[in-house]
Design an enzyme around this catalytic site. Structure first.
Site, short mmCIF file in Angstrom:
data_model
loop_
_atom_site.label_atom_id
_atom_site.label_comp_id
_atom_site.label_asym_id
_atom_site.label_seq_id
_atom_site.Cartn_x
_atom_site.Cartn_y
_atom_site.Cartn_z
N CYS A 71 -0.13 13.87 3.61
CA CYS A 71 0.92 12.90 3.95
C CYS A 71 2.31 13.55 3.88
CB CYS A 71 0.85 11.70 3.01
SG CYS A 71 2.02 10.41 3.45
N CYS A 75 6.01 10.97 -2.39
CA CYS A 75 5.82 10.05 -3.53
C CYS A 75 5.28 10.83 -4.74
CB CYS A 75 4.85 8.94 -3.15
SG CYS A 75 5.26 8.18 -1.56
N CYS A 78 1.60 10.48 -6.02
CA CYS A 78 0.47 10.42 -5.08
C CYS A 78 -0.23 11.76 -4.84
CB CYS A 78 0.95 9.85 -3.74
SG CYS A 78 -0.44 9.58 -2.61
N CYS A 115 -10.25 -3.18 2.35
CA CYS A 115 -8.91 -2.64 2.59
C CYS A 115 -8.99 -1.19 3.07
CB CYS A 115 -8.08 -2.73 1.31
SG CYS A 115 -6.41 -2.09 1.54
N CYS A 146 -7.76 -6.01 5.19
CA CYS A 146 -6.46 -5.57 4.69
C CYS A 146 -6.29 -4.12 5.12
CB CYS A 146 -6.45 -5.67 3.16
SG CYS A 146 -4.91 -5.09 2.43
N CYS A 206 0.58 -8.22 1.00
CA CYS A 206 0.04 -7.69 -0.25
C CYS A 206 1.04 -6.64 -0.71
CB CYS A 206 -1.34 -7.08 0.00
SG CYS A 206 -1.99 -6.20 -1.43
N ARG A 278 -3.64 -8.57 -8.65
CA ARG A 278 -4.77 -7.62 -8.70
C ARG A 278 -4.57 -6.57 -9.78
NH1 ARG A 278 -4.99 -5.86 -3.72
NH2 ARG A 278 -5.93 -7.85 -3.23
N1 SAM Z 1 0.61 5.66 2.75
C1 SAM Z 1 0.68 4.27 2.62
C2 SAM Z 1 1.77 3.79 1.69
O1 SAM Z 1 2.23 4.55 0.87
O2 SAM Z 1 2.15 2.62 1.82
C3 SAM Z 1 -0.65 3.65 2.16
C4 SAM Z 1 -1.48 4.36 1.13
S1 SAM Z 1 -0.71 4.59 -0.48
C5 SAM Z 1 -1.83 5.66 -1.28
C6 SAM Z 1 -0.92 2.99 -1.23
C7 SAM Z 1 -0.43 2.79 -2.63
O3 SAM Z 1 -1.28 3.44 -3.56
C8 SAM Z 1 0.94 3.30 -3.00
O4 SAM Z 1 1.96 2.48 -2.56
C9 SAM Z 1 0.86 3.31 -4.51
O5 SAM Z 1 1.31 2.07 -5.03
C10 SAM Z 1 -0.64 3.47 -4.80
N2 SAM Z 1 -0.90 4.76 -5.46
C11 SAM Z 1 -0.91 5.97 -4.90
N3 SAM Z 1 -1.17 6.93 -5.82
C12 SAM Z 1 -1.33 6.29 -7.00
C13 SAM Z 1 -1.60 6.74 -8.33
N4 SAM Z 1 -1.74 8.01 -8.62
N5 SAM Z 1 -1.68 5.81 -9.30
C14 SAM Z 1 -1.54 4.49 -9.01
N6 SAM Z 1 -1.28 4.02 -7.78
C15 SAM Z 1 -1.18 4.90 -6.79
C1 DTB Z 2 -2.74 -0.47 -4.21
O1 DTB Z 2 -1.78 -1.11 -4.69
N1 DTB Z 2 -3.48 0.37 -4.91
C2 DTB Z 2 -4.50 0.98 -4.06
C3 DTB Z 2 -4.29 0.24 -2.71
N2 DTB Z 2 -3.12 -0.56 -2.95
C4 DTB Z 2 -4.20 1.00 -1.47
C5 DTB Z 2 -4.43 2.45 -4.04
C6 DTB Z 2 -4.55 3.11 -5.39
C7 DTB Z 2 -4.58 4.57 -5.19
C8 DTB Z 2 -4.82 5.33 -6.46
C9 DTB Z 2 -4.83 6.80 -6.25
C10 DTB Z 2 -5.89 7.30 -5.32
O2 DTB Z 2 -7.08 6.90 -5.46
O3 DTB Z 2 -5.60 8.14 -4.48
FE1 SF4 Z 3 1.83 9.12 1.57
FE2 SF4 Z 3 0.78 8.75 -0.83
FE3 SF4 Z 3 3.30 8.10 -0.40
FE4 SF4 Z 3 1.34 6.65 0.77
S1 SF4 Z 3 1.77 6.83 -1.41
S2 SF4 Z 3 3.22 7.38 1.71
S3 SF4 Z 3 -0.18 8.26 1.10
S4 SF4 Z 3 2.44 10.17 -0.30
#
Ligand code: SAM
Ligand code: DTB
Ligand code: SF4
Length: 335
Positions: A71, A75, A78, A115, A146, A206, A278
């Site tokens: 990506c 973030c 992430c 989702c 979703c 959501c 959730r």
């Molecule tokens: N890329 C899109 C976005 O950021 O909206 C969708 C996928 S992103 C992985 C969805 C959500 O996963 C993020 O907004 C974040 O709240 C959650 N997330 C990602 N990494 C995480 C982590 N290590 N621990 C907890 N939540 C995480």
């Molecule tokens: C949300 O709030 N949590 C989910 C879903 N929406 C997409 C994602 C959690 C991701 C946790 C880290 C991972 O598994 O990569």
């Molecule tokens: Fe990309 Fe992860 Fe950020 Fe979603 S949360 S925009 S997948 S870096």
């Protein structure tokens, strides 16, 4: 806490239903909720929960990463960001039939919402064509749909709505004040703008966030206030506990006290009475006792299935055993 604030909290949401004039929450009021004695906070949250929901029913939502890794956003939490070396590889998008097979399996195992998540800053036109097919097919199974695909423009929200998408997940993640410490490649307003387009297109919102990223209490309250003050507030509010992934900038963050996580759930429940709150990422690292407290605090939805996007989640059998132990059941099979 002054008596005015205490009185305010006492009378909050007494009607229990989504008020005609939405309640506005100042950060100080939300922070005051966080600071209530634990038993008072949980009692109030449980009251609000019972006024609005069957307190023993929980919604089961299964996640699938339809496009993993690589990506272009940075973030800090992430594992899928191309800015961090976490061992998550940049994979191509899954085929529609693979996604539909996963949705069918999730449905057979008891999930009622599916989702689809993608590691995109925003989807391209080509991406959208595949996602639209996926949404239509999953909807065709009779599941709630979703998706979480990053930022969307107006045309894309309309395409998704027309395909039958029920919910769009797009998290505010944290408070506006702390946001810049976590993400630099997009700003808070970008997130709010996408949420507004999702609403305008007629989809359910959501939106939630992550706690345990090193934010202070005011910043945690700031996230909840932002969500609760959206008009209307989201129908679905995921509260994630940071999953620390080696190679991300937040990997060494100090653990949040689990009771502060429970408090966050309770405050979300009180400020957003009719939302599905959730209990999201981080359950694998949580004891049954803490999860039980989260349900008592008003959580009524979980991610169900052994994988979140790239990290683990309790397996379905373990979750069914936990729900059984607590006398809880999926919304779909209300006893
Ligand atoms: N890329 C899109 C976005 O950021 O909206 C969708 C996928 S992103 C992985 C969805 C959500 O996963 C993020 O907004 C974040 O709240 C959650 N997330 C990602 N990494 C995480 C982590 N290590 N621990 C907890 N939540 C995480
Ligand atoms: C949300 O709030 N949590 C989910 C879903 N929406 C997409 C994602 C959690 C991701 C946790 C880290 C991972 O598994 O990569
Ligand atoms: Fe990309 Fe992860 Fe950020 Fe979603 S949360 S925009 S997948 S870096």
């Amino acid at each position: 806490m002054n008596t005015q604030t205490i009185e305010f909290i006492r009378t909050v949401n007494q009607s229990g239903k989504r008020p005609a004039t939405p309640q506005r929450w100042s950060v100080a009021e939300v922070e005051a909720l966080f600071k209530l004695p634990f038993a008072d906070l949980l009692f109030r949250a449980q009251q609000v929960h019972r006024e609005n929901f069957d307190p023993n029913a929980v919604q089961l939502s299964t996640l699938l990463s339809i496009k993993t890794g690589g990506c272009s956003e940075d973030c800090g939490y992430c594992p899928q960001s191309a800015f961090h070396s976490t061992g998550v590889e940049n994979q191509k998008m899954l085929d529609v039939d693979v996604v539909v097979a996963a949705a069918r399996a999730a449905q057979q195992s008891g999930a009622d919402r599916f989702c689809m998540g993608a590691a995109w800053r925003e989807p391209s036109e080509e991406d959208m064509a595949s996602v639209v097919e996926m949404v239509k097919a999953v909807r065709g199974l009779g599941m709630e749909t979703c998706a979480t695909l990053g930022m969307l423009n107006e045309k894309q929200t309309e395409q998704l709505r027309a395909a039958g998408l029920d919910y769009y997940n797009h998290n505010l993640d944290t408070s506006p004040e702390f946001y810049g410490d976590i993400i630099s490649t997009r700003d808070y307003q970008d997130r709010l703008d996408t949420l507004e387009r999702v609403r305008k297109a007629g989809m359910h919102v959501c939106s939630g966030g992550i706690v345990g990223m090193g934010e202070n209490l005011t910043q945690r309250a700031g996230l909840v206030a932002q969500l609760a003050n959206l008009e209307p507030y989201p129908e679905s509010v995921p509260i994630n506990n940071l999953v620390k992934v080696e190679g991300t900038p937040l990997a060494q963050t100090e653990d949040l006290d689990p009771l502060d996580f429970v408090r966050t759930i309770a405050v979300a429940r009180i400020t957003m009475p009719t939302a599905r709150v959730r209990l999201s990422a981080g359950r694998q690292q949580m004891s049954d006792a803490i999860q039980a407290l989260c349900f008592l605090a008003g959580a009524n939805s979980i991610f169900y299935g052994e994988q979140l996007l790239t990290t683990g989640n309790p397996d379905a059998e373990k979750d069914r055993a936990l729900l059984d132990k607590l006398g809880m059941y999926p919304f779909a099979d209300k006893k």
